[in-house]
Design a protein around this motif. Structure first.
Motif, mmCIF file in Angstrom:
data_model
loop_
_atom_site.group_PDB
_atom_site.id
_atom_site.type_symbol
_atom_site.label_atom_id
_atom_site.label_comp_id
_atom_site.label_asym_id
_atom_site.label_seq_id
_atom_site.Cartn_x
_atom_site.Cartn_y
_atom_site.Cartn_z
ATOM 1 N N TRP A 86 26.121 -6.771 23.262
ATOM 2 C CA TRP A 86 27.392 -6.103 22.959
ATOM 3 C C TRP A 86 28.555 -6.934 23.490
ATOM 4 C CZ3 TRP A 86 23.210 -3.238 24.830
ATOM 5 C CH2 TRP A 86 22.681 -2.299 23.941
ATOM 6 N N GLU B 191 22.960 0.338 28.283
ATOM 7 C CA GLU B 191 23.346 -0.946 27.697
ATOM 8 C C GLU B 191 23.350 -2.054 28.744
ATOM 9 O OE1 GLU B 191 26.201 0.685 24.056
ATOM 10 O OE2 GLU B 191 27.083 0.177 26.007
ATOM 11 N N GLU C 122 36.311 -2.941 18.079
ATOM 12 C CA GLU C 122 35.160 -3.795 18.361
ATOM 13 C C GLU C 122 35.368 -5.206 17.836
ATOM 14 O OE1 GLU C 122 31.564 -0.474 18.377
ATOM 15 O OE2 GLU C 122 32.182 -1.411 16.497
#
Length: 266
Positions: A103, A114, A212
């Motif tokens: 990520w 994560e 993002e």
């Protein structure tokens, strides 16, 4: 870019293990080693590694075979080494290339799950691999371990990945001190941004929202700003540095992390 020059037979009679060999840096390293005469164990968790090994075997003189293993756990690493030793009898050189950001976002936006996944992907894959590779090298009193780290240890929007690669750097430095008395060198490269084809096996979800995409673009801009050459590198440039460190030409180098990032020191 200038042509990349190969060194025929540089690795003839060398038994070399390469992890992450189905794509990216690991795949390019495997190609170069095959062309330079190595016997190869190609390792990846994706089954496409078998097709790639068969393709290389058709045009190269060394013995080339493949292993599927999940290196995020100890059992996968031990299986990898056991199968390699059953085919090649020894591991002279181990190149640990598994890892990569999953990520891209500010640290406070990561969940605890994560963070663990990033550490498993980019630290434990190397830690378990080295732990499995080391006993055989100690027994034969020689060997070379090359870990693939990253200059992202000083990057933005991927703090867990940076921490994982900082761990790879520490592993490399500390183990080099322990292993030197056994005739084993332990080194690493720290790639910067590297141009590569679209991945067959995605590392993580593609950025979907404008936010993002902006976080990822921040990484691209920082990568270019940090490179004195103002560009991304190539897979061939990364492979050239790794195979140099694996070769006898680098016989007096251990404990070092070599940045391969256009002047970005990480």
């Amino acid at each position: 870019m200038d042509s990349i020059y190969f060194h025929p037979n540089r690795f003839s009679h060398s038994n070399v293990l390469v992890t992450g060999a189905a794509q990216g840096i690991g795949k390019t390293v495997a190609l170069r080693l095959a062309l330079e005469g190595a016997n190869l164990a190609l390792v990846d968790r994706d089954a496409s590694v078998h097709e790639y090994a068969a393709e290389l075997q058709q045009s190269c003189t060394g013995k080339i075979f493949s292993v599927t293993a999940d290196l995020e756990n100890w059992e996968g690493a031990q299986t990898m080494v056991d199968e390699t030793l059953s085919q090649l009898n020894s591991i002279d050189i181990a190149i640990n290339a598994v890892g990569g950001t999953i990520w891209a976002k500010p640290f406070e936006r990561y969940s605890d799950e994560e963070i663990i996944r990033e550490i498993d992907r980019s630290l434990f894959t190397t830690l378990w691999s080295v732990r499995a590779e080391l006993p055989g090298m100690i027994e034969q009193q020689k060997g070379t371990i090359i870990n693939v780290s990253s200059v992202a240890t000083a990057g933005i929007n991927r703090v867990p990945y940076a921490a994982a690669k900082g761990g790879v750097n520490a592993l490399t430095s500390a183990l080099a001190r322990e292993a030197a008395s056994h005739g084993i060198r332990v080194v690493a490269t720290a790639p910067g941004g590297t141009l590569a084809p679209a991945r067959d096996i995605p590392r993580g979800p593609v950025p979907q929202s404008d936010e993002e995409r902006a976080w990822y673009q921040d990484i691209v801009e920082q990568t270019l700003d940090s490179s004195l050459m103002g560009r991304y590198g190539t897979l061939e440039e990364q492979a050239a540095a790794i195979t140099f460190l694996a070769s006898k030409e680098a016989s007096y180098i251990t404990g070092s992390v070599l940045p391969v990032a256009g002047g970005d020191q990480g």
